[in-house]
Design a protein around this motif. Structure first.
Motif, short mmCIF file in Angstrom:
data_model
loop_
_atom_site.label_atom_id
_atom_site.label_comp_id
_atom_site.label_asym_id
_atom_site.label_seq_id
_atom_site.Cartn_x
_atom_site.Cartn_y
_atom_site.Cartn_z
N UNK A 181 -13.85 -18.21 -41.97
CA UNK A 181 -15.21 -18.30 -42.50
C UNK A 181 -15.47 -19.72 -42.98
N UNK A 182 -16.22 -20.47 -42.21
CA UNK A 182 -16.46 -21.88 -42.56
C UNK A 182 -17.31 -22.00 -43.82
N UNK A 183 -18.22 -21.06 -44.02
CA UNK A 183 -19.09 -21.14 -45.20
C UNK A 183 -18.31 -20.95 -46.49
N UNK A 184 -17.42 -19.94 -46.52
CA UNK A 184 -16.67 -19.66 -47.75
C UNK A 184 -15.40 -20.51 -47.85
N UNK A 185 -14.96 -21.02 -46.73
CA UNK A 185 -13.72 -21.80 -46.72
C UNK A 185 -12.47 -20.97 -46.58
N UNK A 186 -12.61 -19.65 -46.37
CA UNK A 186 -11.45 -18.77 -46.21
C UNK A 186 -11.04 -18.74 -44.75
N UNK A 187 -9.82 -19.15 -44.45
CA UNK A 187 -9.33 -19.19 -43.08
C UNK A 187 -8.70 -17.86 -42.67
N UNK A 188 -7.85 -17.29 -43.53
CA UNK A 188 -7.26 -15.99 -43.21
C UNK A 188 -7.18 -15.14 -44.47
N UNK A 189 -7.13 -13.84 -44.26
CA UNK A 189 -7.00 -12.87 -45.34
C UNK A 189 -5.53 -12.79 -45.75
N UNK A 190 -5.18 -13.26 -46.93
CA UNK A 190 -3.76 -13.29 -47.32
C UNK A 190 -3.11 -11.91 -47.36
N UNK A 191 -3.90 -10.85 -47.54
CA UNK A 191 -3.33 -9.50 -47.56
C UNK A 191 -2.86 -9.08 -46.18
N UNK A 192 -3.27 -9.81 -45.14
CA UNK A 192 -2.91 -9.43 -43.77
C UNK A 192 -1.90 -10.38 -43.14
N UNK A 193 -1.22 -11.13 -43.99
CA UNK A 193 -0.07 -11.93 -43.59
C UNK A 193 1.18 -11.23 -44.10
N UNK A 194 2.19 -11.06 -43.23
CA UNK A 194 3.38 -10.29 -43.60
C UNK A 194 4.63 -11.15 -43.35
N UNK A 195 5.41 -11.36 -44.40
CA UNK A 195 6.63 -12.15 -44.33
C UNK A 195 7.78 -11.25 -43.88
N UNK A 196 8.46 -11.60 -42.81
CA UNK A 196 9.52 -10.76 -42.27
C UNK A 196 10.71 -10.67 -43.22
N UNK A 197 11.21 -11.83 -43.66
CA UNK A 197 12.36 -11.90 -44.59
C UNK A 197 13.53 -11.05 -44.09
N UNK A 206 13.28 -15.97 -42.27
CA UNK A 206 12.27 -15.74 -43.30
C UNK A 206 10.91 -15.38 -42.69
N UNK A 207 10.42 -16.19 -41.75
CA UNK A 207 9.07 -16.01 -41.23
C UNK A 207 8.06 -16.59 -42.22
N UNK A 208 6.77 -16.50 -41.94
CA UNK A 208 6.17 -15.82 -40.79
C UNK A 208 6.16 -16.71 -39.56
N UNK A 209 5.79 -16.12 -38.42
CA UNK A 209 5.60 -16.89 -37.20
C UNK A 209 4.32 -17.71 -37.32
#
Length: 459
Positions: A181-197, A206-209
Motif C-alpha cells: 500500500x503506497x498510500x499508507x506505506x505498509x509493504x506487507x502484513x507482519x501477521x502473515x510472515x512466518x519464521x521457520x526456525x 532460521x528463515x524466512x525465505x
C-alpha cells in the motif's frame, strides 16, 4: 459427470537424447547439449505437443567413470548447462510447459534450493518443478572435498529433512502477505510472515525465505527413487514420480506400492502422478519405425555400450562381448543395475545384446511401431493401474520428440486419452493437482469452522 482421466506427459531433455548414439544421428547438432537454441527447440516442441513438463536431469559433475578407458571421450554426456540458469532462459520463450530440474540434496543447502526454485516459479508464471535426488557417485563427491559418496541411509535421511525445510521456507509468506500500500506505506502484513526456525539432525535454518509465496503455492516436487527409501520419500513428499519398468507387472507393482504408502502421510492417491519413462519410436509403418531405430543402433560403439553397463554392473570389457553377462562382486548397489541383470537373465542376453537392448531408454520401456502400437502400449499401462502418464525419452533431440508430437499425440487425442488444450496456466493446474493451502490459512479456516459449529452454524 466427472471428467475421464487423461494421460499426462513429460519429456526428458537431457543432452542430445536418450539413445547412446543420439549425438551421432545424421540430423543432430553434435554440440547441441551446449547450444541454447537446441534447448529452445526442445521445449517449443514440448509445448506444441501440450506436454505437462520438460525435465532436465542433472548431476554436479561428470557422473560416469571412464570405464573402459576411453569411454568418456566417445559420449556427449560430459558437459551441459547448469539447469536453473537454462530453465530461466527457457521460461522466456514458452508460456505453458512446466520446467523441471534436478537439484541434489547431498551437495546443496535447503535455503539455496528453496530460493532458486521459488524464483524460477515466479519467472515462469508458476511452471517450476524440483526433481529431488541424492547424489550417489564418487565423482560428484570428489568435487566437494569428499573421497566418496555418503552412505545411502545417511543420504536419504538428509534428503527427507532437506525437503521438509524447503517446503517450510516456501511457506514463509502467506499468499496475500504483501499489501504494498503506497498510500499508507505498509509493504506487507507482519501477521502473515512466518519464521521457520528449523532445528533438526542435519540442518538449522532460521528463515524466512526472501522470495514471496509462488504462483502455484509452491513448486512441484518430483522424485525418481526406486529403492525402499526412495519410495517412502516419494509417498511422503512427491507430486510426480518418474519410474522405470520394463513390464506391466513390474510397473503395476511399483505403482500400487508407492500409492499405498501415501495413506500413512495423510495423502490421497490422486495427489501423486506416477509417470514411467518410455522411449517411443513411431513410424507410419512398423518397418519404418524399426528402420529409424536401426540407424542409431548401428552407431553404438562397443566401448560406449560397455561404458553404459559399467556404471551399474562393473567393467565387463575383459569378457567376451558375445558371451553371457557375469554378475561381478564389485557392481554398484543400484536399482537400475538390478533391472539390467534381470533383463539379461530373462532374455538370455549376451553382453553385446544387453548393451544394445539398453542403448535406447537405459532400462526404461522401449516401444517401436506405428502410432497405434505406441498408444496401445501406453493405454494398457494407463488403464491397468500402472501409470498416470509417461516421461518421454526421445531417441535423439529434437527430432525424436517432434515425431511423437506429430504422429503419436494425435492418436492419443483421437481416443480421448489426451488433452486438446492446456487446462490452466500453472504446472500444478495442468497436472490436476490441488492448490496447496498455506498452513496458517488452513489453521485459521479450521478454527473458524469450529467456532461456527459451536455456535450452531452449519459450515
Amino acid at each position: 459427470m466427472p471428467k475421464a482421466r487423461q494421460i499426462h506427459l513429460g519429456v526428458s531433455m537431457i543432452g542430445m537424447g536418450y539413445h547412446l548414439a543420439a549425438w551421432r544421428h545424421p540430423h543432430a547438432s553434435p554440440g547441441g547439449n551446449m547450444e541454447l537454441q537446441h534447448a529452445v527447440s526442445v521445449v517449443k516442441a514440448a509445448e506444441r505437443g501440450l506436454l505437462d513438463m520438460a525435465f532436465l536431469a542433472d548431476g554436479v559433475g561428470i557422473r560416469f567413470n571412464d570405464v573402459p578407458s576411453g569411454t568418456l571421450s566417445h559420449v556427449c554426456k560430459n558437459v551441459q548447462f547448469e539447469p536453473l540458469t537454462l530453465l530461466s532462459a527457457l521460461a522466456m520463450v514458452t508460456n505453458h510447459v512446466g520446467l523441471v530440474a534436478t537439484a541434489s540434496t547431498t551437495y546443496n543447502e535447503p535455503y539455496h534450493v528453496a530460493r532458486k526454485f521459488a524464483s524460477l516459479d515466479h519467472i515462469s508464471g508458476g511452471r517450476a518443478g524440483w526433481n529431488v535426488v541424492t547424489s550417489a557417485t564418487d565423482m560428484e563427491a570428489q568435487n566437494f572435498g569428499l573421497v566418496g559418496a555418503p552412505p545411502k541411509t545417511g543420504r536419504y535421511d538428509r534428503a527427507a529433512e532437506f525437503v521438509e525445510v524447503v517446503r517450510g521456507l516456501w511457506d514463509s509468506w502467506e499468499d496475500d502477505a504483501f499489501v504494498r500500500n503506497q498510500a499508507s506505506g505498509l509493504n506487507y502484513d507482519p501477521a502473515k510472515l512466518h519464521i521457520l526456525d528449523h532445528e533438526g539432525e542435519h540442518f538449522r535454518v532460521k528463515g524466512p525465505l526472501n522470495v514471496q509465496r509462488t504462483p502455484q503455492g509452491r513448486p512441484i516436487i518430483v522424485q525418481a527413487g526406486a529403492s525402499d527409501q526412495g519410495r517412502e520419500l516419494a509417498a511422503a513428499t512427491a507430486d510426480v514420480v518418474y519410474a522405470a519398468a520394463q513390464t506391466l507387472e513390474d510397473a503395476r507393482s511399483y505403482y500400487q506400492d508407492v500409492k499405498r504408502r501415501m495413506a500413512r502421510y495423510g495423502r490421497n492417491m490422486d495427489e501423486l502422478k506416477i509417470m514411467p519413462g518410455i522411449m517411443a519410436v513411431p513410424g507410419l509403418t512398423r518397418q519404418e519405425a524399426h528402420d529409424k531405430y536401426g540407424v542409431l543402433q548401428e552407431l553404438v560403439q562397443p566401448i560406449v555400450g560397455l561404458g553404459a553397463l559399467a556404471n551399474y554392473l562393473g567393467d565387463l570389457s575383459p569378457y567376451d562381448l558375445d558371451g553371457p553377462v557375469p554378475e561381478l562382486p564389485n557392481r554398484r548397489d543400484h536399482s537400475r543395475g538390478q533391472i539390467f541383470l534381470e533383463m539379461a537373465r530373462r532374455g538370455n542376453l549376451s553382453i553385446r545384446q544387453l548393451y544394445l537392448s539398453i542403448a535406447g531408454g537405459n532400462g526404461h520401456r522401449l516401444v517401436i511401431g506405428t502410432p497405434n502400437d505406441i498408444v496401445d502400449a501406453m493405454e494398457e499401462w494407463f488403464q491397468g493401474d500402472a501409470a498416470d502418464g509417461f516421461n518421454l525419452l526421445p531417441t535423439w533431440l529434437p527430432g525424436g520428440l517432434d515425431e511423437v508430437v506429430d504422429l503419436v499425440i494425435p492418436e492419443m487425442q483421437r481416443r480421448g486419452l489426451y488433452r486438446r488444450a492446456y487446462r490452466g496456466k500453472t504446472l500444478r493446474e495442468n497436472l490436476g493437482l490441488a492448490w496447496p493451502e498455506h498452513p496458517a490459512a488452513a489453521a485459521r479456516r479450521a478454527a473458524l469452522s469450529q467456532v461456527a459449529v459451536g455456535a450452531g452454524i452449519m459450515p
